[in-house]
Design a protein around this motif. Structure first.
Motif, PDB file in Angstrom:
ATOM      1  N   ARG A   1       1.113  -1.473   0.310  1.00 27.20           N
ATOM      2  CA  ARG A   1       0.153   0.121  -0.204  1.00 27.20           C
ATOM      3  C   ARG A   1       1.074   0.551  -0.051  1.00 27.20           C
ATOM      4  O   ARG A   1       1.876   1.408   1.021  1.00 27.20           O
ATOM      5  N   GLN A   2       0.769   2.341  -0.701  1.00 26.90           N
ATOM      6  CA  GLN A   2       0.915   3.768  -1.086  1.00 26.90           C
ATOM      7  C   GLN A   2       0.121   4.701  -0.466  1.00 26.90           C
ATOM      8  O   GLN A   2      -1.473   4.436  -1.045  1.00 26.90           O
ATOM      9  N   ALA A   3       0.168   5.009   0.644  1.00 30.37           N
ATOM     10  CA  ALA A   3      -0.207   7.457   1.355  1.00 30.37           C
ATOM     11  C   ALA A   3       0.647   7.921   0.625  1.00 30.37           C
ATOM     12  O   ALA A   3       1.319   8.266   0.509  1.00 30.37           O
ATOM     13  N   PRO A   4      -0.649   8.854   0.193  1.00 31.45           N
ATOM     14  CA  PRO A   4       0.012  10.206  -0.713  1.00 31.45           C
ATOM     15  C   PRO A   4       1.320  10.429   0.002  1.00 31.45           C
ATOM     16  O   PRO A   4       1.399  11.013   1.657  1.00 31.45           O
ATOM     17  N   GLY A   5       2.839  10.844  -0.111  1.00 28.68           N
ATOM     18  CA  GLY A   5       3.234  11.442   0.187  1.00 28.68           C
ATOM     19  C   GLY A   5       4.543  10.087   0.973  1.00 28.68           C
ATOM     20  O   GLY A   5       5.457  10.701   2.229  1.00 28.68           O
ATOM     21  N   THR A   6       4.508   8.602   1.127  1.00 28.41           N
ATOM     22  CA  THR A   6       5.415   7.579   1.573  1.00 28.41           C
ATOM     23  C   THR A   6       5.325   6.648   0.618  1.00 28.41           C
ATOM     24  O   THR A   6       4.656   6.679  -0.453  1.00 28.41           O
ATOM     25  N   GLU A   7       6.366   6.567   0.461  1.00 28.50           N
ATOM     26  CA  GLU A   7       6.930   4.724  -0.257  1.00 28.50           C
ATOM     27  C   GLU A   7       5.634   3.700   0.319  1.00 28.50           C
ATOM     28  O   GLU A   7       4.799   3.491   1.332  1.00 28.50           O
ATOM     29  N   ARG A   8       6.132   3.239  -0.821  1.00 33.57           N
ATOM     30  CA  ARG A   8       5.110   2.215  -0.649  1.00 33.57           C
ATOM     31  C   ARG A   8       5.893   0.440   0.370  1.00 33.57           C
ATOM     32  O   ARG A   8       6.495   0.821   0.515  1.00 33.57           O
ATOM     33  N   ALA A   9       4.772   0.389   1.262  1.00 25.14           N
ATOM     34  CA  ALA A   9       5.144  -0.366   1.838  1.00 25.14           C
ATOM     35  C   ALA A   9       4.375  -1.518   2.025  1.00 25.14           C
ATOM     36  O   ALA A   9       3.082  -2.196   1.635  1.00 25.14           O
ATOM     37  N   PHE A  10       4.868  -2.728   2.413  1.00 23.82           N
ATOM     38  CA  PHE A  10       4.131  -4.176   2.439  1.00 23.82           C
ATOM     39  C   PHE A  10       3.443  -4.123   3.252  1.00 23.82           C
ATOM     40  O   PHE A  10       3.310  -4.007   4.687  1.00 23.82           O
TER      41      PHE A  10
ATOM     42  N   PRO B   1      -8.113   5.134  10.122  1.00 23.54           N
ATOM     43  CA  PRO B   1      -8.123   5.951   9.023  1.00 23.54           C
ATOM     44  C   PRO B   1      -6.707   6.232   8.463  1.00 23.54           C
ATOM     45  O   PRO B   1      -6.520   6.436   7.454  1.00 23.54           O
ATOM     46  N   GLU B   2      -5.829   6.045   9.474  1.00 23.87           N
ATOM     47  CA  GLU B   2      -3.864   5.258   9.042  1.00 23.87           C
ATOM     48  C   GLU B   2      -4.009   4.444   8.516  1.00 23.87           C
ATOM     49  O   GLU B   2      -3.197   3.714   7.016  1.00 23.87           O
ATOM     50  N   ASP B   3      -5.381   3.710   7.698  1.00 26.94           N
ATOM     51  CA  ASP B   3      -4.451   2.170   6.660  1.00 26.94           C
ATOM     52  C   ASP B   3      -5.625   2.852   5.577  1.00 26.94           C
ATOM     53  O   ASP B   3      -5.001   2.606   4.034  1.00 26.94           O
ATOM     54  N   THR B   4      -5.836   4.484   4.818  1.00 34.79           N
ATOM     55  CA  THR B   4      -5.928   4.676   3.817  1.00 34.79           C
ATOM     56  C   THR B   4      -4.757   4.709   3.067  1.00 34.79           C
ATOM     57  O   THR B   4      -3.683   5.522   3.468  1.00 34.79           O
ATOM     58  N   ALA B   5      -5.179   4.228   1.535  1.00 35.57           N
ATOM     59  CA  ALA B   5      -3.980   4.597   1.057  1.00 35.57           C
ATOM     60  C   ALA B   5      -4.767   3.807  -0.967  1.00 35.57           C
ATOM     61  O   ALA B   5      -5.779   3.301  -0.885  1.00 35.57           O
ATOM     62  N   VAL B   6      -3.676   3.812  -1.465  1.00 34.54           N
ATOM     63  CA  VAL B   6      -3.893   2.551  -2.372  1.00 34.54           C
ATOM     64  C   VAL B   6      -3.167   1.839  -2.635  1.00 34.54           C
ATOM     65  O   VAL B   6      -2.161   1.303  -2.384  1.00 34.54           O
TER      66      VAL B   6
ATOM     67  N   TYR C   1       9.646 -11.655   1.186  1.00 36.63           N
ATOM     68  CA  TYR C   1       8.077 -11.082   0.384  1.00 36.63           C
ATOM     69  C   TYR C   1       8.150  -9.619   1.387  1.00 36.63           C
ATOM     70  O   TYR C   1       7.063  -9.220   0.066  1.00 36.63           O
ATOM     71  N   SER C   2       9.106  -8.993   1.525  1.00 36.88           N
ATOM     72  CA  SER C   2       8.619  -7.599   1.920  1.00 36.88           C
ATOM     73  C   SER C   2       9.365  -6.314   0.985  1.00 36.88           C
ATOM     74  O   SER C   2       9.215  -5.716   0.742  1.00 36.88           O
ATOM     75  N   THR C   3       9.801  -7.359   0.053  1.00 38.98           N
ATOM     76  CA  THR C   3      11.139  -6.068  -0.679  1.00 38.98           C
ATOM     77  C   THR C   3      10.253  -5.922  -1.976  1.00 38.98           C
ATOM     78  O   THR C   3      10.309  -7.328  -3.041  1.00 38.98           O
ATOM     79  N   THR C   4      10.075  -4.742  -2.675  1.00 43.21           N
ATOM     80  CA  THR C   4       9.509  -4.877  -3.794  1.00 43.21           C
ATOM     81  C   THR C   4      10.102  -5.494  -4.809  1.00 43.21           C
ATOM     82  O   THR C   4       9.709  -5.657  -5.944  1.00 43.21           O
ATOM     83  N   ASN C   5      11.407  -5.037  -5.026  1.00 46.40           N
ATOM     84  CA  ASN C   5      12.457  -5.521  -5.708  1.00 46.40           C
ATOM     85  C   ASN C   5      12.030  -6.811  -6.730  1.00 46.40           C
ATOM     86  O   ASN C   5      12.841  -6.791  -7.641  1.00 46.40           O
ATOM     87  N   TYR C   6      11.812  -7.752  -5.656  1.00 44.78           N
ATOM     88  CA  TYR C   6      12.117  -8.770  -6.019  1.00 44.78           C
ATOM     89  C   TYR C   6      10.519  -9.199  -6.494  1.00 44.78           C
ATOM     90  O   TYR C   6       9.778 -10.900  -7.118  1.00 44.78           O
ATOM     91  N   TYR C   7       9.738  -8.569  -6.748  1.00 43.31           N
ATOM     92  CA  TYR C   7       8.313  -8.237  -7.195  1.00 43.31           C
ATOM     93  C   TYR C   7       7.898  -8.147  -8.326  1.00 43.31           C
ATOM     94  O   TYR C   7       9.116  -6.952  -9.188  1.00 43.31           O
TER      95      TYR C   7
END
Length: 128
Positions: free
Chosen positions: A38-47, A88-93, A109-115
Protein backbone atom coordinates in the motif's frame (compact mmCIF):
# COMPACT_ATOMS: atom_id res chain seq x y z
CA UNK A 1 2.23 -11.44 -20.25
CA UNK A 2 0.96 -11.14 -16.69
CA UNK A 3 -1.81 -8.72 -15.82
CA UNK A 4 -2.98 -7.97 -12.31
CA UNK A 5 -6.28 -6.22 -11.71
CA UNK A 6 -7.33 -5.11 -8.24
CA UNK A 7 -10.86 -4.39 -7.11
CA UNK A 8 -12.85 -3.96 -3.94
CA UNK A 9 -11.56 -0.65 -2.67
CA UNK A 10 -13.80 2.15 -1.54
CA UNK A 11 -14.83 4.42 1.29
CA UNK A 12 -15.50 2.85 4.68
CA UNK A 13 -15.90 4.15 8.21
CA UNK A 14 -13.34 3.41 10.87
CA UNK A 15 -13.95 -0.02 12.33
CA UNK A 16 -15.40 -1.32 9.10
CA UNK A 17 -14.18 -4.00 6.71
CA UNK A 18 -13.30 -4.37 3.07
CA UNK A 19 -12.19 -7.28 0.95
CA UNK A 20 -9.82 -6.56 -1.89
CA UNK A 21 -9.38 -8.87 -4.84
CA UNK A 22 -6.50 -9.25 -7.26
CA UNK A 23 -7.25 -11.17 -10.44
CA UNK A 24 -4.21 -12.42 -12.30
CA UNK A 25 -3.68 -13.64 -15.81
CA UNK A 26 -0.76 -15.72 -16.99
CA UNK A 27 0.34 -19.32 -16.74
CA UNK A 28 2.74 -18.79 -13.84
CA UNK A 29 0.09 -17.97 -11.26
CA UNK A 30 0.08 -21.26 -9.35
CA UNK A 31 3.86 -21.24 -8.88
CA UNK A 32 4.08 -17.61 -7.81
CA UNK A 33 4.04 -15.61 -4.64
CA UNK A 34 1.53 -12.80 -4.46
CA UNK A 35 1.87 -9.74 -2.31
CA UNK A 36 -0.17 -6.76 -1.26
CA UNK A 37 1.45 -3.39 -0.76
CA UNK A 38 0.00 0.00 0.00
CA UNK A 39 1.03 3.57 -0.60
CA UNK A 40 -0.36 6.65 1.07
CA UNK A 41 0.25 10.12 -0.38
CA UNK A 42 3.78 11.31 0.29
CA UNK A 43 4.99 7.95 1.53
CA UNK A 44 6.87 5.02 0.11
CA UNK A 45 5.18 1.82 -0.91
CA UNK A 46 4.81 -0.39 2.15
CA UNK A 47 4.41 -4.13 2.47
CA UNK A 48 1.13 -5.48 3.78
CA UNK A 49 0.99 -9.24 3.26
CA UNK A 50 2.07 -12.03 0.94
CA UNK A 51 1.07 -15.59 0.14
CA UNK A 52 2.86 -18.42 -1.59
CA UNK A 53 0.30 -19.85 -3.96
CA UNK A 54 1.56 -23.43 -4.07
CA UNK A 55 1.56 -23.98 -0.30
CA UNK A 56 -0.69 -21.23 0.98
CA UNK A 57 2.00 -19.99 3.36
CA UNK A 58 1.36 -16.43 4.44
CA UNK A 59 3.52 -13.59 5.65
CA UNK A 60 2.38 -10.30 7.18
CA UNK A 61 3.74 -6.96 8.14
CA UNK A 62 3.70 -7.24 11.89
CA UNK A 63 1.35 -4.35 12.64
CA UNK A 64 -1.31 -5.71 10.31
CA UNK A 65 -1.35 -9.32 11.41
CA UNK A 66 -4.62 -10.04 13.14
CA UNK A 67 -6.58 -7.38 11.28
CA UNK A 68 -5.71 -8.33 7.70
CA UNK A 69 -5.93 -11.79 6.13
CA UNK A 70 -4.51 -12.77 2.78
CA UNK A 71 -5.93 -15.77 0.94
CA UNK A 72 -6.03 -17.22 -2.53
CA UNK A 73 -8.23 -19.15 -4.89
CA UNK A 74 -5.91 -20.82 -7.35
CA UNK A 75 -8.80 -22.02 -9.51
CA UNK A 76 -9.82 -18.41 -10.06
CA UNK A 77 -6.27 -17.02 -10.25
CA UNK A 78 -7.30 -14.58 -7.55
CA UNK A 79 -5.79 -13.38 -4.31
CA UNK A 80 -7.79 -11.63 -1.62
CA UNK A 81 -7.02 -9.27 1.21
CA UNK A 82 -9.64 -9.19 3.93
CA UNK A 83 -9.24 -6.05 6.00
CA UNK A 84 -11.07 -5.72 9.31
CA UNK A 85 -11.14 -3.07 12.04
CA UNK A 86 -9.97 -0.49 9.54
CA UNK A 87 -8.38 2.71 10.79
CA UNK A 88 -7.97 6.10 9.11
CA UNK A 89 -4.24 5.41 8.84
CA UNK A 90 -5.04 2.43 6.60
CA UNK A 91 -6.08 4.92 3.91
CA UNK A 92 -3.91 4.27 0.87
CA UNK A 93 -3.80 2.86 -2.63
CA UNK A 94 -3.51 -0.91 -2.29
CA UNK A 95 -1.53 -2.66 -4.98
CA UNK A 96 -1.02 -6.33 -5.62
CA UNK A 97 2.17 -7.75 -7.03
CA UNK A 98 3.43 -11.08 -8.32
CA UNK A 99 6.76 -12.70 -7.61
CA UNK A 100 7.74 -15.62 -9.81
CA UNK A 101 8.43 -18.62 -7.61
CA UNK A 102 8.96 -18.72 -3.85
CA UNK A 103 11.38 -16.38 -2.10
CA UNK A 104 14.56 -17.90 -0.77
CA UNK A 105 14.37 -15.79 2.38
CA UNK A 106 11.38 -14.51 4.31
CA UNK A 107 12.73 -10.97 4.06
CA UNK A 108 12.15 -11.10 0.33
CA UNK A 109 8.37 -11.18 0.83
CA UNK A 110 8.39 -7.53 1.80
CA UNK A 111 10.98 -6.37 -0.74
CA UNK A 112 9.46 -4.68 -3.78
CA UNK A 113 12.45 -5.48 -6.00
CA UNK A 114 11.62 -9.19 -5.92
CA UNK A 115 8.18 -8.68 -7.43
CA UNK A 116 8.08 -8.71 -11.22
CA UNK A 117 4.54 -7.60 -11.95
CA UNK A 118 2.34 -4.94 -10.41
CA UNK A 119 -1.29 -3.95 -10.67
CA UNK A 120 -2.63 -0.42 -10.93
CA UNK A 121 -4.00 -0.37 -7.42
CA UNK A 122 -7.33 0.27 -5.74
CA UNK A 123 -8.06 3.18 -3.42
CA UNK A 124 -9.08 2.49 0.16
CA UNK A 125 -10.28 5.44 2.20
CA UNK A 126 -11.16 5.05 5.87
CA UNK A 127 -13.07 7.93 7.44
CA UNK A 128 -12.94 8.72 11.14
Amino acid sequence: QVQLVESGGGLVQAGGSLRLSCAASGRTFSTSTMGWFRQAPGTERAFVAAITLSSGSTYYEASMKGRFTISRDNAKNTVYLQMNSLKPEDTAVYVCAQMIGTPARTTYYSTTNYYSYWGQGTQVTVSS
